[in-house]
Design a protein around this motif. Structure first.
Motif, PDB file in Angstrom:
ATOM      1  N   SER B  33      40.748  -6.820  49.230  1.00  0.00           N
ATOM      2  CA  SER B  33      40.109  -5.522  49.034  1.00  0.00           C
ATOM      3  C   SER B  33      38.854  -5.379  49.899  1.00  0.00           C
ATOM      4  O   SER B  33      38.398  -4.278  50.146  1.00  0.00           O
ATOM      5  CB  SER B  33      39.753  -5.327  47.554  1.00  0.00           C
ATOM      6  OG  SER B  33      38.864  -6.360  47.168  1.00  0.00           O
ATOM      7  N   LYS B  54      33.534  -0.294  54.010  1.00  0.00           N
ATOM      8  CA  LYS B  54      33.418  -0.326  52.557  1.00  0.00           C
ATOM      9  C   LYS B  54      32.100  -1.012  52.201  1.00  0.00           C
ATOM     10  O   LYS B  54      31.600  -1.838  52.969  1.00  0.00           O
ATOM     11  CB  LYS B  54      34.579  -1.120  51.952  1.00  0.00           C
ATOM     12  CG  LYS B  54      35.907  -0.407  52.048  1.00  0.00           C
ATOM     13  CD  LYS B  54      36.986  -1.248  51.412  1.00  0.00           C
ATOM     14  CE  LYS B  54      38.348  -0.609  51.617  1.00  0.00           C
ATOM     15  NZ  LYS B  54      39.413  -1.578  51.352  1.00  0.00           N
ATOM     16  N   LYS B 222      49.241  11.820  52.306  1.00  0.00           N
ATOM     17  CA  LYS B 222      49.733  10.584  52.891  1.00  0.00           C
ATOM     18  C   LYS B 222      51.081  10.882  53.552  1.00  0.00           C
ATOM     19  O   LYS B 222      51.877  11.631  52.991  1.00  0.00           O
ATOM     20  CB  LYS B 222      49.963   9.573  51.759  1.00  0.00           C
ATOM     21  CG  LYS B 222      49.661   8.115  51.977  1.00  0.00           C
ATOM     22  CD  LYS B 222      48.341   7.717  52.285  1.00  0.00           C
ATOM     23  CE  LYS B 222      47.957   6.334  52.595  1.00  0.00           C
ATOM     24  NZ  LYS B 222      46.520   6.245  52.821  1.00  0.00           N
ATOM     25  N   GLU B 264      47.091   4.347  47.666  1.00  0.00           N
ATOM     26  CA  GLU B 264      46.361   3.733  48.781  1.00  0.00           C
ATOM     27  C   GLU B 264      47.300   3.425  49.937  1.00  0.00           C
ATOM     28  O   GLU B 264      46.965   3.537  51.092  1.00  0.00           O
ATOM     29  CB  GLU B 264      45.707   2.433  48.319  1.00  0.00           C
ATOM     30  CG  GLU B 264      44.400   2.661  47.609  1.00  0.00           C
ATOM     31  CD  GLU B 264      43.877   1.357  47.021  1.00  0.00           C
ATOM     32  OE1 GLU B 264      44.086   0.291  47.649  1.00  0.00           O
ATOM     33  OE2 GLU B 264      43.284   1.407  45.932  1.00  0.00           O
ATOM     34  N   GLN B 265      48.513   3.001  49.576  1.00  0.00           N
ATOM     35  CA  GLN B 265      49.496   2.684  50.611  1.00  0.00           C
ATOM     36  C   GLN B 265      50.833   3.294  50.239  1.00  0.00           C
ATOM     37  O   GLN B 265      51.180   3.379  49.064  1.00  0.00           O
ATOM     38  CB  GLN B 265      49.648   1.164  50.761  1.00  0.00           C
ATOM     39  CG  GLN B 265      48.382   0.484  51.244  1.00  0.00           C
ATOM     40  CD  GLN B 265      48.514  -1.030  51.228  1.00  0.00           C
ATOM     41  OE1 GLN B 265      49.484  -1.562  51.749  1.00  0.00           O
ATOM     42  NE2 GLN B 265      47.560  -1.683  50.620  1.00  0.00           N
ATOM     43  N   TYR B 277      51.449   2.340  46.358  1.00  0.00           N
ATOM     44  CA  TYR B 277      50.534   1.390  45.739  1.00  0.00           C
ATOM     45  C   TYR B 277      49.219   2.072  45.377  1.00  0.00           C
ATOM     46  O   TYR B 277      48.575   2.690  46.215  1.00  0.00           O
ATOM     47  CB  TYR B 277      50.278   0.222  46.688  1.00  0.00           C
ATOM     48  CG  TYR B 277      49.182  -0.680  46.202  1.00  0.00           C
ATOM     49  CD1 TYR B 277      49.338  -1.417  45.019  1.00  0.00           C
ATOM     50  CD2 TYR B 277      47.978  -0.784  46.898  1.00  0.00           C
ATOM     51  CE1 TYR B 277      48.318  -2.226  44.552  1.00  0.00           C
ATOM     52  CE2 TYR B 277      46.967  -1.599  46.439  1.00  0.00           C
ATOM     53  CZ  TYR B 277      47.127  -2.320  45.248  1.00  0.00           C
ATOM     54  OH  TYR B 277      46.111  -3.107  44.800  1.00  0.00           O
ATOM     55  N   TRP B 278      48.939   2.044  44.100  1.00  0.00           N
ATOM     56  CA  TRP B 278      47.598   2.394  43.625  1.00  0.00           C
ATOM     57  C   TRP B 278      46.969   1.121  43.107  1.00  0.00           C
ATOM     58  O   TRP B 278      47.682   0.128  42.855  1.00  0.00           O
ATOM     59  CB  TRP B 278      47.688   3.393  42.460  1.00  0.00           C
ATOM     60  CG  TRP B 278      48.198   4.750  42.831  1.00  0.00           C
ATOM     61  CD1 TRP B 278      47.437   5.805  43.196  1.00  0.00           C
ATOM     62  CD2 TRP B 278      49.538   5.202  42.790  1.00  0.00           C
ATOM     63  NE1 TRP B 278      48.218   6.921  43.423  1.00  0.00           N
ATOM     64  CE2 TRP B 278      49.526   6.568  43.175  1.00  0.00           C
ATOM     65  CE3 TRP B 278      50.761   4.601  42.482  1.00  0.00           C
ATOM     66  CZ2 TRP B 278      50.687   7.347  43.239  1.00  0.00           C
ATOM     67  CZ3 TRP B 278      51.906   5.372  42.556  1.00  0.00           C
ATOM     68  CH2 TRP B 278      51.863   6.725  42.937  1.00  0.00           C
ATOM     69  N   GLU B 279      45.726   1.110  42.932  1.00  0.00           N
ATOM     70  CA  GLU B 279      45.095  -0.071  42.371  1.00  0.00           C
ATOM     71  C   GLU B 279      45.803  -0.435  41.074  1.00  0.00           C
ATOM     72  O   GLU B 279      46.044   0.424  40.227  1.00  0.00           O
ATOM     73  CB  GLU B 279      43.615   0.219  42.112  1.00  0.00           C
ATOM     74  CG  GLU B 279      42.769  -1.007  42.378  1.00  0.00           C
ATOM     75  CD  GLU B 279      41.304  -0.717  42.136  1.00  0.00           C
ATOM     76  OE1 GLU B 279      40.853   0.381  42.520  1.00  0.00           O
ATOM     77  OE2 GLU B 279      40.625  -1.575  41.560  1.00  0.00           O
ATOM     78  N   PRO B 299      44.460  -6.980  44.397  1.00  0.00           N
ATOM     79  CA  PRO B 299      44.710  -6.017  45.482  1.00  0.00           C
ATOM     80  C   PRO B 299      45.936  -6.439  46.284  1.00  0.00           C
ATOM     81  O   PRO B 299      46.205  -7.634  46.420  1.00  0.00           O
ATOM     82  CB  PRO B 299      43.444  -6.101  46.320  1.00  0.00           C
ATOM     83  CG  PRO B 299      42.836  -7.417  45.992  1.00  0.00           C
ATOM     84  CD  PRO B 299      43.211  -7.723  44.568  1.00  0.00           C
TER      85      PRO B 299
END
Lengths: 606, 842
Positions: B33, B54, B222, B264-265, B277-279, B299
């Motif tokens: 992460s 980040k 996305k 996120e992906q 993919y979310w956390e 992650p």
């Protein structure tokens, strides 16, 4: 009948060789997309015709054929393919054509195809002319071209002159490459023999190529199809090509010039009445059955053979017409009709033979022939000298004069000092001073020299039994029939090589120029492995002096470096046909020559 | 254990998926992460660098970020401080050749090999990008696209020759919501296309145009293009996952994820499902809208492969794939397919149960397909014992079928060995069988080589029957690079020891490498092992060993190679002309070839050469040649060509010849030649006819006589000391040709002709003048000549009389008898042909 010879009866599979060449040609042609014009090195159009039918070119998009000349190609076609020998002069011509196109703002695609390979020297010329960037360069690796079922030629017309006069050994490398390719196809030739400087050089090149080559797993397993190779440097025997060839084929070549397996004849010779018609091209190869029978005969016999054929046909005709239908079986008629098929061939050769005899009956020819024979016998230098002198005074064609002059020099160990300068001066005065180069070329090649020591010709002649008396040309027992009494030295060398080796004639053998060698190729170890596991092929491995244990005739490849004459080929065929002879001969050479064409290569165009 | 296998599968509609662990990552304290991550396809390496965009807490580490490269199993390959200039690191990614591209803010792209070595082939996106600054970037296997802060797009599509192309201006005020690219190999134009989500629509941008699809599905948050370039997966602002064709004309899937946040992906798993993919959560959505969720407390980083997705977490490398039909047919719970029966039979067999035989009997007719399925299934397993069991089942079944293709079994064993070898965690290349097929073994070997896994690469090459040459050469080059302190001799022995395995290996390639590394001596030593001169020579020349190169070239007999060396010495090396001459002079082949070339292209240089070696007579030849080529470009004045320049050249040649005693003949000839040209020029001027120049002495005399200019003829005769004999021949024929019979007769009576009367007779016959000929025939002393002459005139009676006085030589008689009677053959034949009167035969 096609100019492309049928190769069906070749002792080794030459068709495969030709098919490969065709495939490569198609590949080259199709690499240029769309319609194209093919511009040929003029010297290549003949050899190309022996490889591919004209239709093959058309099928692959060739719209038109041109010969390379100084004038630009008169075609709208956008794709131009130049098929060339790698020669500097040709590169200059190509350059000037492209430059002219550029001036006229013609946008074309140019491809230069080098046969057999691209060379740095040619690319350099293209670079200097500023066109290297605008051409695509390809290679057409065509080396040996099959001329007949037993004749292969590289068709390098300048090979002898370049190697012996200029010291440019490219032709030898090409020959080495060509033989390497043959070996890739037919197996490594186990026995190699050779005589003369160029033979040694080629053998060295071959050796090196073999070392450099990928040790192919297959090659070791392939049983060699060619048993023996004999390399002969033309320089070892220059006397033979200077003599008039007296076989049927040889005489056609001497008087009418055979080029690329065909002869161009005046239509009147062929009995076609109308004149003004273009010359007729008559293919001469073994596809013509009658020619196959006649070509190797002494010309003196040819008339008789033809007469017999005609008589027998007439007899058959009488039988058919005279007997009445009730006496005729259908099969007899069929036989007759079959024989009639041979009629065009019979007509053709009767016409040609008749035409030849108009030359051979002239006293000029006969006198010259007798001079040649006295020279070969090594007698009467003076008469010959006077004869040459008179030829010059008559202003006969220079190659014709030189041929006899060279023969005189070769058989007399050179010209006497006073004659040497005198005749050279007469030549320059009569034919022009540009022949300074010609004379110097002849000297460099060993064709002409000043007498320094006693001539060894007598010893060579005797040692090799070159002059054979009382030969019956109709039923010859010796190769000497091809020159009516003179046996070509080159062929004697082959005979000795196959029978007892050259050691047997060591004394005279040493008198000939250049080194000799006799060795085996392909490791012995490999062979023993072969014989151990291959019980079926027992004996074939040890069969080097006595081939054909299993009834198979061994193939002998005779390579003439610097050219071979038709009469020599005939002599080898005669040898092969002898009873008890266990060999089939295949002849490879840099060029099919005769004395005149060999000397022409010595005459530089200025 | 077989019972539980299918229990771990997930089912989406009618398809089964399996997620299995490949590796427990060897690395420690890596938190994905906190990093930017880039993983190469086909089980390739992982590159990570702290993500400075980040906010991350720095623990006990340096403030400067480090770039780390790991194998897929987490073994550290290399790490180094990131200290490149050019601003913020925007993106990093691997190319198909496993080169790591790192793009920084100012548009510079750095390239690293797998060992973290910066190759010197960095490139930039150019001035405009430098000014605007890079905002975002997408890297794919063979290129990259970047988006600048000013919303302009730039692409590089050929990494071999990186030429940045500016794509069409999309005229954006604000950055797009997201972007995706379509690989050039899948577009119609063959150029890269960029998808930009703007407003509610999507723009497609390529080099020439911007195309707006006027969609209302957005804003999209996305986008990902499918591996075959035909679909785009889009995540909308309202939580829906859409799969549409790349031209946006068709929607295939519309799935509500119930999530307001974009994942996120978003990646494709094969061609028919998607991973989001979310956390904490990984969701798989299938083609018919089914979905499966996997919870994660770590992650993740998703790596799409051609047949599945690798899932990288801090602890594991997993692989999620759709199961092959073979695997399903064997292991599906309750399966009774022949393959499953066969697998079961083996189990019974191992337990020595007779049920084994029953099973086989049941499926005997479809045994081959069962064997094939077991073999196929083995290929898809990661677990070696499972592979073994399946292969044993196959072998067991094969014993009962007579005609099962042998090599199928053998090939699979071979492939499995390779796969297992590279999957070992020390190597860390978790390839699947399908990936190996796509990647091809030679590329795998190349990858192993570049990771310096030479021994394994060599073994695999050997095992698969591929050439070992590439591996060995690369090994040797690496060895040379690594062994800079090993003496030449020792290193040579080490190299040759290994290289000799391959008899035709290119020692020249290794030598070239040694030379580049500055080890000339080693290079020279290696070259001696090279059997191919065509490889040896160019390297030797580039090493400055020209003379040795020339020797080798000459030895090869390859004239082209000799020319190559000659030209190199002459043009490229800094040798003086004299030095060049010295080198070629002592080597006949080189010398002769140079002369052949120079004769055509460099005559001046050739003259210098001959002077330098003291051969004036050869130099003279060059002058003579020049005089001839000069003849073509001569100035013409008043109808006659001026021969001055040529004469001068020839005279120079004559002087050169005269320097050597042995060439007095040539000197004299050249002198005469010059003299002749002058005489001819005068004659042309006098007669006004350009017919003399470049004819020979004899021809000039003949021409003079034909023109009736006997005085000129006489003068030339004396000037050039023409012999009586030759002069007689010339004059006789010249007079006959002009039919000057009186003059001819007068000439014959001047004195007793030194050539006899034969030429007179011949000249007359040639002109068809019988009466004139007869005058001279009677004077012929030799009866045979007389007979022949009469015969030529057709006077057979006279001929016979004369012949009676001769004794024809034997040889003549013999030849005549055979050649003389040619007519019977022809006549006989003609009559035959006439009577048959065949059509078409002429």
């Amino acid at each position: 009948m096609a100019q492309i010879p049928s190769l069906d009866h070749a002792p080794i599979n030459l068709s495969a060789l030709r098919e490969q060449a065709q495939k490569e040609l198609i590949q080259i042609l199709s690499s240029v997309r769309g319609k194209k014009v093919l511009v040929l090195d003029p010297k290549l159009s003949g050899p190309l015709a022996l490889v591919a039918q004209p239709s093959l070119l058309k099928e692959n998009g060739v719209e038109n054929l041109y010969h390379l000349s100084a004038d630009p190609v008169a075609s709208e076609c956008k794709n131009v393919i130049y098929l060339m020998r790698p020669r500097m002069g040709l590169m200059k011509l190509i350059s000037s054509q492209i430059q002219q196109d550029n001036i006229q703002k013609l946008q074309k695609n140019y491809t230069v195809v080098f046969l057999p390979r691209r060379t740095i020297i040619c690319e350099k010329v293209l670079e200097e002319e500023g066109i290297l960037g605008s051409v695509t360069i390809l290679e057409y690796p065509l080396y040996l071209i099959p001329f007949d079922e037993d004749v292969l030629s590289l068709e390098l017309d300048m090979a002898f002159k370049e190697t012996k006069v200029d010291g440019d050994l490219s032709a030898l490398w090409y020959l080495g490459r060509a033989i390497t390719l043959l070996q890739a196809q037919f197996g490594v030739i186990p026995n190699i023999k050779g005589k003369g400087k160029a033979a040694v050089q080629v053998a060295d090149i071959l050796n090196r190529m073999q070392r450099e080559q990928m040790p192919d797993a297959n090659a070791a397993v392939v049983t060699p199809e060619i048993d023996t190779m004999i390399l002969i440097d033309r320089q070892v025997d220059l006397v033979t090509p200077m003599c008039w060839q007296l076989t049927y084929e040889g005489l056609i070549d001497e008087f009418l010039t055979i080029s690329n397996g065909a002869v161009e004849l005046d239509p009147t010779i062929m009995g076609i009445a109308q004149s003004g018609v273009k010359k007729a091209k008559v293919p001469l190869n073994s596809s013509d059955k009658l020619y196959r029978e006649l070509r190797d005969l002494n010309f003196g016999v040819v008339g008789q053979v033809l007469r017999n054929k005609a008589t027998s046909m007439k007899q058959d005709y009488n039988d058919v017409t005279g007997g009445g239908p009730q006496h005729q079986s259908v099969s007899e008629l069929k036989d007759f009709v079959k024989k009639l098929n041979a009629l065009p061939e019979l007509t053709r050769h009767t016409n040609i033979a008749q035409h030849l005899s108009t030359f051979t009956t002239k006293s000029k020819f006969l006198t010259r022939l007798s001079i040649e024979q006295t020279l070969v016998e090594g007698l009467s230098y003076d008469i010959s000298f006077e004869f040459v002198e008179e030829m010059i005074h008559r202003q006969e064609p220079i190659t014709s004069v030189l041929r006899l002059l060279v023969l005189l020099s070769l058989t007399s160990g050179g010209l006497q000092k006073k004659h040497f300068d005198y005749l050279r001066r007469e030549v320059l005065h009569t034919y022009g001073f540009e022949h300074m180069f010609t004379l110097s070329n002849l000297e460099k090649a060993g064709l002409l020299k000043k007498q320094e020591a006693k001539s060894s010709w007598q010893n060579i002649k005797r040692g090799f039994r070159l002059v054979v008396e009382d030969q019956d040309d109709a039923n010859p027992t010796d190769v000497s029939y091809v020159y009516s009494g003179y046996a070509p030295l080159s062929i004697r060398l082959v005979q000795h090589a196959l029978k007892g080796g050259w050691k047997a004639v060591d004394e005279v053998f040493k008198l000939l120029p250049g080194q000799s060698f006799d060795r085996k190729q392909g490791s012995q170890a490999d062979q023993s492995v072969l014989s151990r596991d291959g019980s079926a092929r027992e004996g074939s491995v040890t069969a080097d002096s006595a081939p054909a244990v299993d009834g198979r005739r061994a193939v002998v490849l005779v390579v003439f470096i610097g050219g071979v004459t038709y009469a020599e080929i005939s002599a080898l065929r005669f040898l092969g046909a002898q009873e008890g002879m266990k060999y089939d001969f295949v002849i490879a050479t840099t060029k099919l020559i005769n004395g005149t064409s060999l000397l022409k290569s010595m005459v530089e165009e200025s | 254990m077989a019972v539980s296998m299918a229990a771990e599968w997930s089912e989406l509609y009618n398809r089964f998926y399996r997620k299995q662990e490949m590796y427990t990552m060897c690395w420690q304290n890596v938190d994905l992460s906190r990093h930017k991550v880039a993983c190469a396809n086909f089980g390739g390496p992982i590159a990570i660098i702290r993500d400075d965009s980040k906010i991350v807490q720095l623990r006990s580490e340096s403030a400067r970020a480090k770039l780390l490269i790991y194998t897929a199993s987490g073994v550290l390959i290399t790490s180094f401080l990131w200290d490149r200039p050019g601003g913020r690191l925007i993106s990093l990614g691997w190319t198909a050749d496993e080169v790591l591209l790192v793009l920084v803010q100012d548009g510079t792209v750095y390239r690293y090999n797998i060992h973290g070595e910066l190759t010197d082939r960095k490139f930039t996106f150019g001035k405009e990008v430098w000014e605007q600054g890079v905002a975002d970037c997408i890297i794919w296997g063979s290129g990259l696209v970047c988006l600048t802060e000013a919303n302009q797009l730039f692409a590089v599509t050929n990494l071999e020759d990186p030429q940045p192309i500016k794509l069409a201006d999309p005229h954006l005020e604000e950055p797009p919501h997201c972007m995706a690219i379509i690989d050039p190999q899948f577009t119609v134009s063959g150029n890269v296309e960029v998808l930009l989500a703007v407003g509610t629509t999507v723009l497609i941008v390529d080099a020439d145009a911007v195309q707006d699809h006027n969609l209302l599905i957005g804003p999209l948050q996305k986008m990902t293009v499918s591996p075959n370039g035909t679909f785009v997966a889009c995540f909308t602002h309202d939580g829906r996952l859409l799969v549409v064709s790349t031209d946006f004309s068709k929607t295939l899937v519309d799935f509500n994820t119930q999530s307001a946040l974009p994942p996120e992906q978003l990646v494709w798993c094969g061609l028919d499902s998607l991973l989001l993919y979310w956390e904490d959560i990984l969701m798989m959505v299938g083609p018919y809208g089914d979905s499966v969720k996997y919870p994660y407390d770590e992650p993740l980083f998703l790596i799409p492969e051609c047949d599945g997705v690798r899932i990288l977490s801090n602890t594991y490398m997993e692989f999620l794939e759709r199961l092959s039909d073979a695997t399903v047919s064997i292991f599906k719970i309750g399966s009774t397919t022949p393959a499953a029966m066969l697998y079961d039979a083996l189990d019974h067999f191992d337990k020595r149960s007779s049920k084994a035989d029953e099973n086989i009997r049941l499926i005997i007719s479809s045994l081959p397909e069962a064997v094939k399925a077991c073999i196929d299934a083995a290929g898809h397993e990661f677990d070696i014992s499972q592979q073994r069991t399946l292969m044993r089942a196959a072998a067991y079944g094969r014993a009962f079928c007579s005609q099962f293709p042998r090599n199928k079994f053998k090939d699979m064993c071979r492939t499995l060995r390779v796969l297992n070898a590279v999957r070992r965690f020390e190597i860390g290349i978790p390839l699947t069988i399908q990936q190996l097929e796509v990647l091809t073994p030679p590329v795998l070997i190349a990858r192993l080589i570049s990771q310096h896994r030479h021994l394994l690469a060599l073994r695999i090459s050997e095992h698969l029957g591929l050439g070992q040459e590439t591996v060995l050469i690369h090994w040797a080059c690496s060895k040379i690079a690594a062994a800079s302190d090993v003496p030449d001799g020792v290193l040579l022995d080490m190299l040759v020891e290994k290289l000799k395995v391959c008899p035709m290996i290119s020692y020249a390639a290794v030598a070239a490498n040694a030379h580049r590394k500055g080890r000339r001596k080693l290079a020279a030593l290696l070259l001696d092992y090279e059997p191919r001169s065509s490889e040896q020579v160019p390297l030797l020349t580039s090493m400055g060993e020209e003379e040795r190169a020339l020797v080798k070239a000459i030895e090869s007999g390859d004239t082209d190679l000799v020319y190559f060396t000659i030209f190199h010495i002459w043009h490229q090396s800094r040798k003086s002309t004299l030095e060049f001459f010295r080198i070629i002079q002592s080597r006949p082949l080189a010398r002769d070839l140079f002369i052949v070339y120079a004769r055509v292209s460099e005559p001046e240089l050739l003259k210098k050469f001959y002077v330098s070696i003291g051969a004036p007579q050869c130099c003279a030849e060059v002058f003579l040649r020049e005089s001839w080529s000069c003849a073509q470009s001569i100035v013409v004045r008043q109808g006659s060509a001026l021969q001055g320049p040529r004469v001068k050249l020839i005279e120079q040649a004559a002087d050169l010849y005269a320097q050597t005693k042995d060439y007095s003949f040539e000197a004299k000839a050249a002198e005469e030649h010059a003299k002749l040209l002058k005489v001819q020029q005068d004659l042309e001027a006098a007669t006004g006819q350009p017919i003399f120049v470049d004819s020979s002495v004899s021809d000039t005399i003949r021409t003079c006589i034909t023109l009736g200019n006997h005085r000129a003829a006489q003068r030339i005769r004396t000037d050039f000391k023409v012999s009586d004999k030759r002069f007689y021949w010339l004059k006789i024929f010249a007079l006959a040709m002009t039919k000057n019979w009186d003059a001819l007769e007068k000439f014959s009576k001047e004195k007793k002709p030194p050539v006899g009367y034969k030429p007179f007779v011949e000249a007359c016959i040639e002109e068809d003048e019988k009466d004139e000929a007869l005058k001279y025939i009677v004077k012929l002393s030799d009866p045979q000549e007389r007979a022949e002459s009469y015969e030529r005139l057709g006077m057979s009676a006279e001929a016979a009389t004369a012949a009676a006085q001769t004794k024809e030589s034997e040889i003549l008689g013999r030849l005549k008898s055979t050649f003389g009677q040619n007519s019977p053959a022809g006549a006989l034949f003609d009559s035959l042909r006439d009577r048959l009167s065949l059509p078409g035969v002429s």
